[in-house]
Motif scaffolding. Structure first.
Motif, mmCIF file in Angstrom:
data_model
loop_
_atom_site.group_PDB
_atom_site.id
_atom_site.type_symbol
_atom_site.label_atom_id
_atom_site.label_comp_id
_atom_site.label_asym_id
_atom_site.label_seq_id
_atom_site.Cartn_x
_atom_site.Cartn_y
_atom_site.Cartn_z
ATOM 1 N N ALA A 47 29.375 107.986 33.515
ATOM 2 C CA ALA A 47 30.781 108.575 32.860
ATOM 3 C C ALA A 47 31.002 109.987 32.936
ATOM 4 C CB ALA A 47 30.970 107.886 31.312
ATOM 5 N N LEU A 48 29.939 110.693 32.556
ATOM 6 C CA LEU A 48 29.978 112.219 32.456
ATOM 7 C C LEU A 48 30.109 112.655 33.868
ATOM 8 C CD1 LEU A 48 27.410 112.751 29.534
ATOM 9 C CD2 LEU A 48 30.137 113.276 29.687
ATOM 10 N N LYS A 49 29.642 111.959 34.831
ATOM 11 C CA LYS A 49 29.604 112.599 36.125
ATOM 12 C C LYS A 49 30.943 112.608 36.651
ATOM 13 C CE LYS A 49 27.656 114.046 40.084
ATOM 14 N NZ LYS A 49 27.234 115.516 40.149
ATOM 15 N N SER A 50 31.677 111.466 36.416
ATOM 16 C CA SER A 50 32.782 110.952 36.896
ATOM 17 C C SER A 50 33.820 112.121 36.255
ATOM 18 C CB SER A 50 33.328 109.610 36.494
ATOM 19 O OG SER A 50 32.614 108.649 37.323
ATOM 20 N N ILE A 51 33.719 112.449 34.891
ATOM 21 C CA ILE A 51 34.590 113.450 34.109
ATOM 22 C C ILE A 51 34.268 114.831 34.666
ATOM 23 C CG2 ILE A 51 34.960 114.571 31.942
ATOM 24 C CD1 ILE A 51 33.942 111.921 30.854
ATOM 25 N N GLU A 52 33.094 115.312 35.167
ATOM 26 C CA GLU A 52 32.628 116.336 35.705
ATOM 27 C C GLU A 52 33.353 116.479 37.166
ATOM 28 O OE1 GLU A 52 28.745 118.673 37.034
ATOM 29 O OE2 GLU A 52 28.526 116.213 36.979
ATOM 30 N N LEU A 53 33.458 115.451 38.026
ATOM 31 C CA LEU A 53 33.931 115.689 39.244
ATOM 32 C C LEU A 53 35.450 115.804 39.202
ATOM 33 C CD1 LEU A 53 31.853 112.783 41.177
ATOM 34 C CD2 LEU A 53 31.886 115.406 41.424
ATOM 35 N N ALA A 54 36.088 115.025 38.219
ATOM 36 C CA ALA A 54 37.520 115.297 38.077
ATOM 37 C C ALA A 54 37.977 116.576 37.531
ATOM 38 C CB ALA A 54 37.981 114.326 36.845
ATOM 39 N N VAL A 55 36.942 117.136 36.680
ATOM 40 C CA VAL A 55 37.230 118.686 36.216
ATOM 41 C C VAL A 55 37.169 119.592 37.367
ATOM 42 C CG1 VAL A 55 36.458 120.822 34.870
ATOM 43 C CG2 VAL A 55 36.807 118.235 33.886
ATOM 44 N N LEU A 56 36.232 119.379 38.076
ATOM 45 C CA LEU A 56 35.796 120.372 39.331
ATOM 46 C C LEU A 56 36.740 119.961 40.257
ATOM 47 C CD1 LEU A 56 34.195 122.135 41.260
ATOM 48 C CD2 LEU A 56 32.806 120.196 41.894
ATOM 49 N N GLU A 57 37.446 118.686 40.619
ATOM 50 C CA GLU A 57 38.635 118.749 41.514
ATOM 51 C C GLU A 57 39.666 119.332 41.040
ATOM 52 O OE1 GLU A 57 41.132 115.149 43.908
ATOM 53 O OE2 GLU A 57 39.803 114.708 42.411
ATOM 54 N N THR A 58 40.097 119.302 39.812
ATOM 55 C CA THR A 58 41.281 120.118 39.272
ATOM 56 C C THR A 58 41.050 121.505 39.532
ATOM 57 O OG1 THR A 58 41.709 118.224 37.514
ATOM 58 C CG2 THR A 58 42.779 120.403 37.131
ATOM 59 N N HIS A 59 39.926 121.785 39.132
ATOM 60 C CA HIS A 59 39.640 123.273 39.391
ATOM 61 C C HIS A 59 40.076 123.707 40.790
ATOM 62 C CE1 HIS A 59 37.889 127.209 39.130
ATOM 63 N NE2 HIS A 59 36.979 126.931 39.993
ATOM 64 N N MET A 60 39.484 123.052 41.861
ATOM 65 C CA MET A 60 39.529 123.382 43.012
ATOM 66 C C MET A 60 41.256 123.363 43.492
ATOM 67 S SD MET A 60 35.781 121.994 44.711
ATOM 68 C CE MET A 60 36.787 120.748 45.811
ATOM 69 N N GLN A 61 41.700 122.449 42.950
ATOM 70 C CA GLN A 61 43.030 122.052 43.241
ATOM 71 C C GLN A 61 44.024 123.015 42.807
ATOM 72 O OE1 GLN A 61 44.558 119.880 45.629
ATOM 73 N NE2 GLN A 61 42.750 118.980 46.199
ATOM 74 N N SER A 62 43.689 123.737 41.602
ATOM 75 C CA SER A 62 44.601 124.540 40.922
ATOM 76 C C SER A 62 44.172 125.993 41.065
ATOM 77 C CB SER A 62 44.575 124.214 39.535
ATOM 78 O OG SER A 62 45.421 124.949 38.795
ATOM 79 N N CYS A 63 42.873 126.217 40.341
ATOM 80 C CA CYS A 63 42.377 127.699 40.197
ATOM 81 C C CYS A 63 42.114 128.144 41.658
ATOM 82 C CB CYS A 63 41.440 127.610 39.594
ATOM 83 S SG CYS A 63 41.581 126.974 37.733
ATOM 84 N N LEU A 64 41.320 127.621 42.569
ATOM 85 C CA LEU A 64 40.946 127.846 43.609
ATOM 86 C C LEU A 64 42.057 128.251 44.638
ATOM 87 C CD1 LEU A 64 38.274 128.814 45.100
ATOM 88 C CD2 LEU A 64 38.144 126.468 45.822
ATOM 89 N N LYS A 65 42.950 126.925 44.691
ATOM 90 C CA LYS A 65 44.134 127.245 45.635
ATOM 91 C C LYS A 65 45.034 128.212 45.196
ATOM 92 C CE LYS A 65 46.090 123.458 46.837
ATOM 93 N NZ LYS A 65 46.961 121.990 46.941
#
Length: 90
Positions: A47-65
Motif C-alpha cells: 500500500a505504501l509503495k503504491s502511494i509512493e509511486l502516485a506521489v512520485l508521478e504527481t511530482h514528475m507530472q507537475s513539478c518536473l514538467k
C-alpha cells in the motif's frame, strides 16, 4: 519557489495503510502466527509503495514538467534530486 501540488487524493490510501499498520500492532500484541503478521506487513508495504509511486508521478507530472518549461538548470537539479532519492532504496 512554486507551490507544490496537492497530494490530498492519497489521504484515503494513507488512512488504509495506517489501518493496516494498526492491525499489525494488534496482531503482535495478540501473539498471532508469524506468517499472518508477515502477510499483513507485506500488504501495508505494498500500500505504501503504491502511494509512493502516485506521489512520485504527481511530482514528475507537475513539478518536473513546470521546471522543464521554466529553466533547464532547475530541471536538471530536480532530476538529480529524484535520482538521489531512488538510489537510497538500493
Amino acid at each position: 519557489m512554486a507551490h507544490p501540488p496537492s497530494h490530498s487524493a492519497q489521504l484515503p490510501a494513507l488512512n488504509r495503510a495506517a489501518g493496516q499498520i494498526e492491525a499489525v500492532k494488534r496482531m503482535v500484541a495478540d501473539e498471532r502466527y508469524c506468517i499472518d503478521i508477515l502477510t499483513q506487513l507485506r500488504a501495508a508495504r505494498s500500500a505504501l509503495k503504491s502511494i509512493e509511486l502516485a506521489v512520485l508521478e504527481t511530482h514528475m507530472q507537475s513539478c518536473l514538467k513546470r521546471s522543464a518549461s521554466e529553466n533547464e538548470t532547475q530541471q536538471a537539479a530536480q532530476i538529480a534530486e529524484i535520482m538521489t532519492l531512488l538510489k537510497k532504496y538500493e
